[in-house]
Structures are given as C-alpha cells and as structure tokens.
Design a protein around this motif. Structure first.
Motif, PDB file in Angstrom:
ATOM      1  N   ASN A   1      11.499   7.758   2.469  1.00  0.00           N
ATOM      2  CA  ASN A   1      10.714   7.839   1.212  1.00  0.00           C
ATOM      3  C   ASN A   1       9.237   8.180   1.402  1.00  0.00           C
ATOM      4  OD1 ASN A   1      12.919   7.088  -0.426  1.00  0.00           O
ATOM      5  ND2 ASN A   1      12.528   4.926   0.002  1.00  0.00           N
ATOM      6  N   LEU A   2       8.793   8.370   2.643  1.00  0.00           N
ATOM      7  CA  LEU A   2       7.352   8.570   2.869  1.00  0.00           C
ATOM      8  C   LEU A   2       6.978  10.043   2.952  1.00  0.00           C
ATOM      9  CD1 LEU A   2       6.756   5.785   5.544  1.00  0.00           C
ATOM     10  CD2 LEU A   2       5.981   5.765   3.170  1.00  0.00           C
ATOM     11  N   ASP A   3       5.774  10.367   2.471  1.00  0.00           N
ATOM     12  CA  ASP A   3       5.253  11.722   2.643  1.00  0.00           C
ATOM     13  C   ASP A   3       4.686  11.860   4.068  1.00  0.00           C
ATOM     14  OD1 ASP A   3       2.891  10.295   2.617  1.00  0.00           O
ATOM     15  OD2 ASP A   3       2.392  10.807   0.552  1.00  0.00           O
ATOM     16  N   GLU A   4       4.172  13.039   4.397  1.00  0.00           N
ATOM     17  CA  GLU A   4       3.709  13.276   5.776  1.00  0.00           C
ATOM     18  C   GLU A   4       2.602  12.308   6.166  1.00  0.00           C
ATOM     19  OE1 GLU A   4       5.057  15.055   8.180  1.00  0.00           O
ATOM     20  OE2 GLU A   4       6.623  15.412   6.693  1.00  0.00           O
ATOM     21  N   ASN A   5       1.686  12.054   5.218  1.00  0.00           N
ATOM     22  CA  ASN A   5       0.595  11.109   5.485  1.00  0.00           C
ATOM     23  C   ASN A   5       1.158   9.706   5.756  1.00  0.00           C
ATOM     24  OD1 ASN A   5      -1.355   9.002   3.832  1.00  0.00           O
ATOM     25  ND2 ASN A   5      -2.419  10.322   5.269  1.00  0.00           N
ATOM     26  N   GLY A   6       2.111   9.308   4.934  1.00  0.00           N
ATOM     27  CA  GLY A   6       2.747   7.990   5.088  1.00  0.00           C
ATOM     28  C   GLY A   6       3.473   7.883   6.415  1.00  0.00           C
ATOM     29  N   LYS A   7       4.169   8.961   6.799  1.00  0.00           N
ATOM     30  CA  LYS A   7       4.891   8.943   8.079  1.00  0.00           C
ATOM     31  C   LYS A   7       3.925   8.747   9.239  1.00  0.00           C
ATOM     32  CE  LYS A   7       8.800  11.767   6.611  1.00  0.00           C
ATOM     33  NZ  LYS A   7       9.453  13.074   6.627  1.00  0.00           N
ATOM     34  N   GLY A   8       2.777   9.419   9.148  1.00  0.00           N
ATOM     35  CA  GLY A   8       1.755   9.295  10.192  1.00  0.00           C
ATOM     36  C   GLY A   8       1.243   7.864  10.292  1.00  0.00           C
ATOM     37  N   ILE A   9       0.978   7.256   9.121  1.00  0.00           N
ATOM     38  CA  ILE A   9       0.465   5.867   9.093  1.00  0.00           C
ATOM     39  C   ILE A   9       1.482   4.921   9.735  1.00  0.00           C
ATOM     40  CG2 ILE A   9      -0.044   3.935   7.534  1.00  0.00           C
ATOM     41  CD1 ILE A   9      -1.334   5.976   5.625  1.00  0.00           C
ATOM     42  N   VAL A  10       2.736   5.097   9.329  1.00  0.00           N
ATOM     43  CA  VAL A  10       3.796   4.200   9.813  1.00  0.00           C
ATOM     44  C   VAL A  10       4.011   4.366  11.326  1.00  0.00           C
ATOM     45  CG1 VAL A  10       6.312   3.987   9.754  1.00  0.00           C
ATOM     46  CG2 VAL A  10       5.005   3.869   7.646  1.00  0.00           C
ATOM     47  N   ARG A  11       3.982   5.602  11.771  1.00  0.00           N
ATOM     48  CA  ARG A  11       4.171   5.819  13.224  1.00  0.00           C
ATOM     49  C   ARG A  11       3.010   5.231  14.015  1.00  0.00           C
ATOM     50  NH1 ARG A  11       6.616  11.590  11.794  1.00  0.00           N
ATOM     51  NH2 ARG A  11       8.784  10.927  11.649  1.00  0.00           N
ATOM     52  N   ASP A  12       1.804   5.291  13.445  1.00  0.00           N
ATOM     53  CA  ASP A  12       0.644   4.665  14.108  1.00  0.00           C
ATOM     54  C   ASP A  12       0.809   3.143  14.173  1.00  0.00           C
ATOM     55  OD1 ASP A  12      -0.532   7.083  14.488  1.00  0.00           O
ATOM     56  OD2 ASP A  12      -1.944   6.933  12.805  1.00  0.00           O
ATOM     57  N   ILE A  13       1.308   2.570  13.068  1.00  0.00           N
ATOM     58  CA  ILE A  13       1.503   1.114  13.023  1.00  0.00           C
ATOM     59  C   ILE A  13       2.513   0.691  14.094  1.00  0.00           C
ATOM     60  CG2 ILE A  13       2.547  -0.758  11.644  1.00  0.00           C
ATOM     61  CD1 ILE A  13       1.316   0.605   9.145  1.00  0.00           C
ATOM     62  N   ILE A  14       3.633   1.415  14.144  1.00  0.00           N
ATOM     63  CA  ILE A  14       4.690   1.049  15.110  1.00  0.00           C
ATOM     64  C   ILE A  14       4.196   1.260  16.538  1.00  0.00           C
ATOM     65  CG2 ILE A  14       7.031   1.606  15.921  1.00  0.00           C
ATOM     66  CD1 ILE A  14       7.732   2.244  12.982  1.00  0.00           C
ATOM     67  N   SER A  15       3.498   2.364  16.771  1.00  0.00           N
ATOM     68  CA  SER A  15       2.982   2.638  18.122  1.00  0.00           C
ATOM     69  C   SER A  15       2.015   1.544  18.579  1.00  0.00           C
ATOM     70  CB  SER A  15       2.243   3.984  18.159  1.00  0.00           C
ATOM     71  OG  SER A  15       3.134   4.994  17.827  1.00  0.00           O
ATOM     72  N   ALA A  16       1.151   1.095  17.658  1.00  0.00           N
ATOM     73  CA  ALA A  16       0.189   0.044  18.014  1.00  0.00           C
ATOM     74  C   ALA A  16       0.903  -1.265  18.319  1.00  0.00           C
ATOM     75  CB  ALA A  16      -0.794  -0.153  16.862  1.00  0.00           C
TER      76      ALA A  16
END
Lengths: 211, 227
Positions: A162-177
């Motif tokens: 359900n996420l747009d490209e910006n949302g995907k980036g945010i989520v991947r940053d959260i998981i990576s951190a």
C-alpha cells in the motif's frame, strides 16, 4: 543476548497442513526474510512467532542469556506490522499512539508523538481520525505504533504493501536501522525487500538458505 | 524515544478511556442498551394497564428489564475488538489483567449509566419507588459489580464464537442466576421498606458471588484472551 529459536514448527488448519518442520534461530542483529507463494504460510509463520497463533507441532522460544521468556516478557519487546492488524478507526492518530504507549506502561508527550509521525511521513496528520486515513497512511501509522515500543523484535508482514515510493523508502530505512540491534523478520515476495534481511526462508518446499 | 513508565492503574484507565472515547463517538453499545431498556419498560407498563403488581413482582420486573438491556450491549467490549481486527495488536500491547480490568470498569460504567436511566423511568411508569433507598443502592451496587465482572469474561469467551449474539445471553443467564436471585430479593425488601437484617443472606451471597467471579475471571482471562 536475546535469541529466537524455532524448532520443528508446524501448523495445520483442520486436515490441511500449512507447513511442517520449520527450524531456525536468530539473535539480535540478525534478520530473516520469509518468502513463498500465496498460501504457503508466510503470515501464519509470523503469527506463530508472535504468539498470536498456537502451533500444531514444534515450539517457538524466545530466550535471553539462555533464560526462557514467557509471552508477557517477550511481547513487551516485540512489535508487528501486518495488513491484518487494525488500529482504532474512531480515534485520531495521536490518540492511537497515546493509547498504545500507555496501555503498554509508557507515557509519551505530544511532541514525541509528533516526532514519531514525522519519522513515518505523517507530519501534521496527528489529529486526523484514522477512519479518514488512506491505506498507505494507515500502513505508515502501523510503523509508528511499532516504533513506540523501540522493539528488540520487529516482525513485518508485507513491509511495503500500500505504500508509494516515498513510503517504501521510509519503511526500508526504518527496517535497515532496526536490523543492527534487533531480531527482524519480514514476510515478502518483493525482490526489492530481500536486501533488508541476512537470510531467506523460502516456504513452499524450497527450504532455507543464506543469502 | 524518551518515555517515562506509568503504573498499573494508569494502564487500566487507558483502556477505559479508549473505550469511553470510542463509545462516545460511535454510541455502539449505549444506544442498544438504553433503547432496549426504554422500549421494554414502556411495553411492560402498557401491558399491565391499571393492574397494580405486588412489590416482589415489581422487583423481578426491574431486574428482568435490567438484565436483558445489559445483555444487548455488554458483549461489545470484546466483540468490537475482534470484529474490527484490533484484538491482535491489543494482545501484544498489554497484559491480560490490564485488559480485563479496563474492560470490566467500562462495563461497570455502562451499567451505572443504564441504572441512572432505568430507575427514574421505572419510578414514573410503575408509580413505585424503593421505600429504603440505602438498602436498594447497596444491593444495586453489589449486583452491578458482579454483573460487570461476569459479563466481561463471558464477552471475552463469546467474542471468539461465530454466533455471538444469542450465545452471550445463553451463557450469561445460568452463570448470573445466583446474582439475579439475590438482587431481586434485596430489591424486593427495599421496595417494601424492610431493614438491613432482612437482606443479610442475599447480600452475603452477592458479595461472595462478586469475589469468586472476579477472581476466577482474572485467573482464566489470559487463557481465554490468547486463544
């Protein structure tokens, strides 16, 4: 050191076995991506690990320094983000976050809530009712609820749904951190999400392998 | 994120406040409970016409109306969580005792509001009021605590079932039988103006029922809630 041990785990719904004999171990700082076709049991596996489902066979154990943690001990350190989890639609985003913090024994200030919402890209939407949120905004809010716990175990089913490209980036940053200091398990079929994990567990007969 | 910890009572109050806010905005249980009480009282009053029932019959009618009105709304505390899909995240967010007492307190508040609505209507429709108010209120309070405790655990059980509505009343009635018998007896004595010595036995039964049901519910709740 927090550790997850999954031993010979199996789940049946009636006569149908979803999967059998799944075993793996993860420690803090390790991550796993669970993949497989629809119906292979990815979400079921995550629900078994969180304790939301009871296994038909095998065991899921969380231990810390070889001491077994009971449900109440590990649930405080575990957060899950999944499409089948709902938040309270008649409350605002801020009210949801305040409730989930307080019911878990923590008090958060309004500026903490605003900062958290800004972290997931929902700045200025704290006082909107959740019923007015789009599915993508709802997914972001679920990450904010998960981050409230500062979890040592993060479980994410379909991280970028359900996420747009910006949302995907945010989520991947959260998981990576989070990967650096926590046990992270994601269930996904998106190849772009595979780099978020150290190992891949393929359900549906392909076994488990390191990446 | 910097946070400070809060004590058990604040966590319980968080559940009550969340349910009150949700109820205030949706009127999900409140409307059902109050409308049932008003309609039933009106129907009984009209069907009795000019007949004047005895005080024990009036006490029974009061609790029949109260019981069925309560049944129409009290299950919602858990049914709503299951149907809205919020139950899993709530299970992972707090301990069973916090959830149980939060939901029980919410049900107790709902029952208190129901009592505030029913009692004046009852007095108006049936032209009768308790002759001994303190005795009536002691009986009412003891019964409400037991009713809230029992219906909270039963609501948690039936929220997992497919046929929720009918099951709640069917399961609640036998479990609440001792409470209802004692409550009717105390209310009856309060209507005729009897003294405290006349209600000692039913009051002891009510208090014992409250203690046993709430203790059992707390012990069983984790098992039921995590199913």
């Amino acid at each position: 050191m927090l550790k997850l041990d999954v031993n010979n785990l199996g789940k049946r719904f009636g006569a149908r076995a979803v999967f059998e004999d799944i075993s793996f171990s993860l420690e803090c700082g390790q991550s796993l991506a669970v993949t497989g076709p629809n119906g292979s049991g990815k979400s079921t596996l995550l629900r078994l690990i969180t304790g939301l489902l009871v296994p038909s066979s095998g065991k899921v154990n969380f231990t810390e320094n070889k001491k077994k943690l009971d449900f109440d001990q590990y649930r405080k350190r575990l957060a899950i983000v999944a499409p089948y989890l709902s938040l309270y639609s008649s409350l605002t985003a801020a009210e949801n976050l305040k409730f989930f913090a307080e019911v878990d024994g923590r008090r958060v200030e309004r500026n903490d809530i605003d900062n958290l919402l800004a972290e997931v890209g929902l700045d200025g939407r704290a006082d909107d009712f959740v019923s007015a949120y789009s599915s993508g905004m709802l997914q972001r809010l679920k990450y904010a609820v998960a981050l409230l716990k500062n979890p040592d175990i993060l479980i994410v089913d379909e991280p970028t749904v359900n996420l747009d490209e910006n949302g995907k980036g945010i989520v991947r940053d959260i998981i990576s951190a989070r990967r650096k200091n926590a046990i992270v398990i994601i269930a996904t079929n998106e190849k772009e999400d595979y780099p978020l994990a150290d190992n891949i567990c393929q359900l549906g007969g392909q076994g488990m392998g390191g990446r | 994120m910097p946070t400070t910890s809060v004590n058990w009572a604040v966590r319980v109050w968080a559940v009550v406040r969340k349910d009150l806010t949700t109820e205030f905005r949706t009127r999900y249980a409140f409307n059902a409970v109050v409308m049932f009480a008003v309609v039933t009282l009106t129907m009984i009053s009209l069907s009795l016409g000019l007949n004047e029932p005895s005080k024990p019959v009036l006490a029974s009618l009061f609790w029949v109306v109260f019981f069925f009105a309560a049944m129409s709304g009290l299950a919602q505390v858990f049914v709503r969580e299951e149907e809205a899909g919020t139950a899993p995240i709530l299970k992972l967010s707090s301990s069973g005792s916090v959830i149980f007492f939060g939901k029980m307190l919410f049900n107790l508040l709902l029952l208190t509001i129901l009592a505030v609505v029913i009692i004046p209507l009852f007095i108006v429709f049936f032209e009768t009021a308790p002759a001994n108010w303190p005795l009536f209120l002691v009986g009412l309070l003891s019964a409400l605590i037991g009713l809230a405790g029992s219906t909270t655990i039963i609501a948690a059980i039936i929220s997992k079932a497919t046929v929720k509505g009918a099951l709640f009343t069917v399961l609640s009635f036998p479990a609440l039988m001792p409470l209802l018998v004692a409550a009717v007896e105390i209310t009856s004595v309060s209507f005729v103006g009897g003294g405290f010595e006349e209600i000692l036995a039913p009051l002891q039964l009510l208090v014992a029922f409250d203690v046993v049901m709430i203790t059992l519910s707390v012990m069983l709740f984790d098992f039921v809630w995590r199913l």
